[in-house]
Design a protein around this motif. Structure first.
Motif, PDB file in Angstrom:
ATOM      1  N   UNK A   1      37.351  47.041  38.899  1.00  0.00           N
ATOM      2  CA  UNK A   1      38.136  46.110  39.716  1.00  0.00           C
ATOM      3  C   UNK A   1      38.204  44.750  39.028  1.00  0.00           C
ATOM      4  N   UNK A   2      39.058  43.902  39.546  1.00  0.00           N
ATOM      5  CA  UNK A   2      39.202  42.528  39.048  1.00  0.00           C
ATOM      6  C   UNK A   2      37.844  41.808  39.084  1.00  0.00           C
ATOM      7  N   UNK A   3      37.146  41.916  40.208  1.00  0.00           N
ATOM      8  CA  UNK A   3      35.861  41.225  40.367  1.00  0.00           C
ATOM      9  C   UNK A   3      34.794  41.783  39.427  1.00  0.00           C
ATOM     10  N   UNK A   4      34.839  43.101  39.177  1.00  0.00           N
ATOM     11  CA  UNK A   4      33.849  43.699  38.278  1.00  0.00           C
ATOM     12  C   UNK A   4      34.072  43.231  36.835  1.00  0.00           C
ATOM     13  N   UNK A   5      35.330  43.161  36.413  1.00  0.00           N
ATOM     14  CA  UNK A   5      35.622  42.682  35.048  1.00  0.00           C
ATOM     15  C   UNK A   5      35.198  41.220  34.927  1.00  0.00           C
ATOM     16  N   UNK A   6      35.516  40.444  35.948  1.00  0.00           N
ATOM     17  CA  UNK A   6      35.167  39.019  35.933  1.00  0.00           C
ATOM     18  C   UNK A   6      33.650  38.807  35.933  1.00  0.00           C
ATOM     19  N   UNK A   7      32.909  39.778  36.487  1.00  0.00           N
ATOM     20  CA  UNK A   7      31.445  39.639  36.605  1.00  0.00           C
ATOM     21  C   UNK A   7      30.699  39.942  35.310  1.00  0.00           C
ATOM     22  N   UNK A   8      31.373  40.531  34.333  1.00  0.00           N
ATOM     23  CA  UNK A   8      30.687  40.839  33.067  1.00  0.00           C
ATOM     24  C   UNK A   8      30.193  39.557  32.404  1.00  0.00           C
TER      25      UNK A   8
END
Length: 203
Positions: A49-56
């Motif tokens: 998801x958008x949030x998962x990619x941003x959380x890397x």
């Protein structure tokens, strides 16, 4: 759910079982950030998801990109790439459709070097209304790669930001591509003689 420490402590077998069971979509931002860097490439890019990619973390993102996994991201995943990370990305490693998914904010963040590295397929995938944001960075040889609709969507203000040669070429190509077969057939020898090389090439 699993704590950050539990995520970090998973054995290889447990980690693979979690991925194969399709559980990665349930991972929170904090859990994503706890994944050891050497395991980040196991994630299914399409399902992020958008949030998962941003959380890397930066280290995770670098490992993900070095493995070429950015080309597997879906539209929502692409939206999770920060403008800072996007600027450091080799834009040629994105699929044409992924370039078309970049948000207006992401497109605006592209450097001149990145814009000039875009292929014809990547350029044509960009929504008509967004092309103008890149106009000032386009190289002369990229302009004929655009569709007529994309060219016509470049606003007057955006044209003013272009180099003189590029702007003239854009305007010439729009004029030529708008010629009907009857217009072309009706060109007198004198009219043909006044066409520029770029206009003739586009007929």
């Amino acid at each position: 759910g699993l704590t950050k420490d539990q995520i970090a402590a998973l054995t290889d077998g447990q980690w693979q079982a979690l991925i194969q069971a399709g559980k990665q979509g349930a991972l929170t931002a904090a859990q994503i950030a706890a994944i050891p860097t050497n395991r980040i490439t196991d994630l299914n890019g399409v399902a992020l998801s958008k949030d998962q990619v941003a959380a890397m973390t930066d280290a995770q993102w670098q490992a993900f990109v070095q493995a070429g996994r950015q080309s597997t991201l879906s539209q929502t995943g692409i939206e999770g790439i920060s403008t800072q990370r996007l600027k450091q990305l080799d834009i040629t490693t994105l699929e044409a459709r992924q370039v078309g998914w970049l948000t207006p904010g992401q497109l605006s963040a592209l450097t001149k070097q990145q814009v000039q590295a875009l292929s014809g397929d990547q350029l044509r995938a960009i929504p008509d209304a967004s092309v103008g944001q890149l106009a000032k960075h386009l190289a002369k040889e990229q302009i004929p790669e655009l569709t007529l609709a994309q060219m016509e969507a470049v606003s007057g203000t955006q044209k003013k930001a272009m180099g003189e040669d590029e702007r003239k070429l854009l305007e010439d190509l729009v004029a030529v591509r708008n010629l009907s077969p009857a217009d072309i057939a009706g060109l007198s020898r004198g009219g043909v003689a006044t066409l520029t090389a770029d206009q003739l090439k586009d007929l």
